[in-house]
Design a protein around this motif. Structure first.
Motif, PDB file in Angstrom:
ATOM      1  N   PRO A  41      26.769  23.487 -34.497  1.00  0.00           N
ATOM      2  CA  PRO A  41      26.997  22.463 -33.469  1.00  0.00           C
ATOM      3  C   PRO A  41      28.302  21.712 -33.711  1.00  0.00           C
ATOM      4  N   GLY A  42      29.108  21.624 -32.665  1.00  0.00           N
ATOM      5  CA  GLY A  42      30.355  20.889 -32.759  1.00  0.00           C
ATOM      6  C   GLY A  42      31.473  21.611 -33.472  1.00  0.00           C
ATOM      7  N   LYS A  43      31.233  22.865 -33.848  1.00  0.00           N
ATOM      8  CA  LYS A  43      32.255  23.637 -34.559  1.00  0.00           C
ATOM      9  C   LYS A  43      32.602  24.900 -33.779  1.00  0.00           C
ATOM     10  N   GLU A  44      33.764  25.454 -34.101  1.00  0.00           N
ATOM     11  CA  GLU A  44      34.175  26.705 -33.475  1.00  0.00           C
ATOM     12  C   GLU A  44      33.416  27.883 -34.079  1.00  0.00           C
ATOM     13  N   ARG A  45      33.319  28.917 -33.275  1.00  0.00           N
ATOM     14  CA  ARG A  45      32.709  30.147 -33.778  1.00  0.00           C
ATOM     15  C   ARG A  45      33.594  30.737 -34.872  1.00  0.00           C
ATOM     16  N   GLU A  46      32.960  31.232 -35.927  1.00  0.00           N
ATOM     17  CA  GLU A  46      33.714  31.817 -37.027  1.00  0.00           C
ATOM     18  C   GLU A  46      33.091  33.141 -37.445  1.00  0.00           C
ATOM     19  N   ILE A  47      33.939  34.009 -37.938  1.00  0.00           N
ATOM     20  CA  ILE A  47      33.435  35.278 -38.428  1.00  0.00           C
ATOM     21  C   ILE A  47      32.792  35.064 -39.789  1.00  0.00           C
ATOM     22  N   VAL A  48      31.685  35.765 -40.013  1.00  0.00           N
ATOM     23  CA  VAL A  48      30.967  35.685 -41.275  1.00  0.00           C
ATOM     24  C   VAL A  48      31.200  36.952 -42.085  1.00  0.00           C
ATOM     25  N   ALA A  49      30.980  38.087 -41.434  1.00  0.00           N
ATOM     26  CA  ALA A  49      31.128  39.380 -42.111  1.00  0.00           C
ATOM     27  C   ALA A  49      31.344  40.454 -41.055  1.00  0.00           C
ATOM     28  N   ALA A  50      31.934  41.561 -41.465  1.00  0.00           N
ATOM     29  CA  ALA A  50      32.177  42.657 -40.531  1.00  0.00           C
ATOM     30  C   ALA A  50      32.186  43.972 -41.299  1.00  0.00           C
ATOM     31  N   ILE A  51      31.968  45.055 -40.547  1.00  0.00           N
ATOM     32  CA  ILE A  51      31.839  46.365 -41.183  1.00  0.00           C
ATOM     33  C   ILE A  51      32.423  47.436 -40.279  1.00  0.00           C
ATOM     34  N   SER A  52      33.050  48.428 -40.875  1.00  0.00           N
ATOM     35  CA  SER A  52      33.641  49.517 -40.104  1.00  0.00           C
ATOM     36  C   SER A  52      32.564  50.488 -39.628  1.00  0.00           C
ATOM     37  N   TRP A  53      32.965  51.466 -38.841  1.00  0.00           N
ATOM     38  CA  TRP A  53      32.022  52.367 -38.191  1.00  0.00           C
ATOM     39  C   TRP A  53      31.098  53.100 -39.158  1.00  0.00           C
ATOM     40  N   ASN A  54      31.607  53.421 -40.336  1.00  0.00           N
ATOM     41  CA  ASN A  54      30.787  54.187 -41.291  1.00  0.00           C
ATOM     42  C   ASN A  54      30.396  53.367 -42.512  1.00  0.00           C
ATOM     43  N   GLY A  55      30.675  52.062 -42.464  1.00  0.00           N
ATOM     44  CA  GLY A  55      30.327  51.218 -43.590  1.00  0.00           C
ATOM     45  C   GLY A  55      31.300  51.290 -44.748  1.00  0.00           C
ATOM     46  N   GLY A  56      32.371  52.039 -44.587  1.00  0.00           N
ATOM     47  CA  GLY A  56      33.306  52.225 -45.678  1.00  0.00           C
ATOM     48  C   GLY A  56      34.207  51.042 -45.953  1.00  0.00           C
ATOM     49  N   SER A  57      34.297  50.161 -45.011  1.00  0.00           N
ATOM     50  CA  SER A  57      35.126  48.965 -45.158  1.00  0.00           C
ATOM     51  C   SER A  57      34.350  47.758 -44.656  1.00  0.00           C
ATOM     52  N   THR A  58      34.383  46.696 -45.450  1.00  0.00           N
ATOM     53  CA  THR A  58      33.692  45.467 -45.057  1.00  0.00           C
ATOM     54  C   THR A  58      34.604  44.267 -45.259  1.00  0.00           C
ATOM     55  N   TYR A  59      34.249  43.195 -44.580  1.00  0.00           N
ATOM     56  CA  TYR A  59      34.978  41.935 -44.695  1.00  0.00           C
ATOM     57  C   TYR A  59      33.960  40.803 -44.810  1.00  0.00           C
ATOM     58  N   CYS A  96      25.705  38.879 -33.435  1.00  0.00           N
ATOM     59  CA  CYS A  96      26.401  40.115 -33.785  1.00  0.00           C
ATOM     60  C   CYS A  96      27.268  40.543 -32.610  1.00  0.00           C
ATOM     61  N   ALA A  97      28.278  41.330 -32.922  1.00  0.00           N
ATOM     62  CA  ALA A  97      29.210  41.775 -31.900  1.00  0.00           C
ATOM     63  C   ALA A  97      29.718  43.164 -32.237  1.00  0.00           C
ATOM     64  N   SER A  98      30.040  43.905 -31.195  1.00  0.00           N
ATOM     65  CA  SER A  98      30.557  45.259 -31.348  1.00  0.00           C
ATOM     66  C   SER A  98      32.061  45.253 -31.140  1.00  0.00           C
ATOM     67  N   SER A  99      32.759  45.826 -32.101  1.00  0.00           N
ATOM     68  CA  SER A  99      34.220  45.851 -32.062  1.00  0.00           C
ATOM     69  C   SER A  99      34.754  46.767 -30.968  1.00  0.00           C
ATOM     70  N   LYS A 100      35.988  46.553 -30.587  1.00  0.00           N
ATOM     71  CA  LYS A 100      36.642  47.412 -29.606  1.00  0.00           C
ATOM     72  C   LYS A 100      37.127  48.718 -30.228  1.00  0.00           C
ATOM     73  N   GLY A 101      37.036  48.837 -31.534  1.00  0.00           N
ATOM     74  CA  GLY A 101      37.479  50.050 -32.206  1.00  0.00           C
ATOM     75  C   GLY A 101      36.542  50.440 -33.329  1.00  0.00           C
ATOM     76  N   SER A 102      36.976  51.399 -34.116  1.00  0.00           N
ATOM     77  CA  SER A 102      36.121  51.910 -35.184  1.00  0.00           C
ATOM     78  C   SER A 102      36.126  51.022 -36.423  1.00  0.00           C
ATOM     79  N   THR A 103      37.079  50.106 -36.497  1.00  0.00           N
ATOM     80  CA  THR A 103      37.139  49.238 -37.668  1.00  0.00           C
ATOM     81  C   THR A 103      36.636  47.846 -37.314  1.00  0.00           C
ATOM     82  N   TRP A 104      36.787  46.922 -38.248  1.00  0.00           N
ATOM     83  CA  TRP A 104      36.396  45.542 -38.001  1.00  0.00           C
ATOM     84  C   TRP A 104      37.641  44.700 -37.761  1.00  0.00           C
ATOM     85  N   PHE A 105      37.440  43.572 -37.128  1.00  0.00           N
ATOM     86  CA  PHE A 105      38.519  42.624 -36.878  1.00  0.00           C
ATOM     87  C   PHE A 105      38.027  41.227 -37.211  1.00  0.00           C
ATOM     88  N   LYS A 106      38.949  40.327 -37.552  1.00  0.00           N
ATOM     89  CA  LYS A 106      38.578  38.935 -37.811  1.00  0.00           C
ATOM     90  C   LYS A 106      38.478  38.136 -36.517  1.00  0.00           C
TER      91      LYS A 106
END
Length: 124
Positions: A41-59, A96-106
């Motif tokens: 509440p009262g704060k901007e949306r922020e990314i917590v974690a993200a993962i690439s299409w095959n789980g090989g890369s995470t943020y 949760c959200a689905s990326s526009k590509g195979s990787t993750w974005f901030k």
């Protein structure tokens, strides 16, 4: 029609754990990166974690590194967020959200489909 449905939120005491799930349909799930975002509440949306299409890369955001783990099970079209050692400042609506590509974005504008969100409340 693409649908993302989160579950697993709730009320937990500080130090406790929750596991969020996001079930996807209407899209070839295993082609796209996925992200978990939160908004308090009262704060901007922020990314917590993200993962690439095959789980090989995470943020992970610095605030959750070492406490949260993102994973995905492509056979079940599901992405998870395991949250341990929860703190009151983790209280937020998690989406949760689905990326526009195979990787993750901030950046949230690089995700084109979103779930409705699930409330996580951590009491002190």
């Amino acid at each position: 029609q693409v649908q993302l449905v989160e579950s697993g939120g709730g009320l937990v005491q500080a130090g406790g754990s929750l596991r969020l799930s996001c079930a996807a349909s209407g899209r070839t799930f295993n082609r796209y990166g996925m992200g978990w975002f939160r908004q308090a509440p009262g704060k901007e949306r922020e990314i917590v974690a993200a993962i690439s299409w095959n789980g090989g890369s995470t943020y992970y955001a610095d605030s959750v590194k070492g406490r949260f783990t993102i994973s995905r099970e492509n056979a079940k079209n599901t992405v998870y967020l395991q949250m341990n050692s929860l703190k009151p400042e983790d209280t937020a609506v998690y989406s949760c959200a689905s990326s526009k590509g195979s990787t993750w974005f901030k950046l949230s504008n690089l995700y084109d489909y979103w779930g409705q969100g699930t409330q996580v409340t951590v009491s002190s």
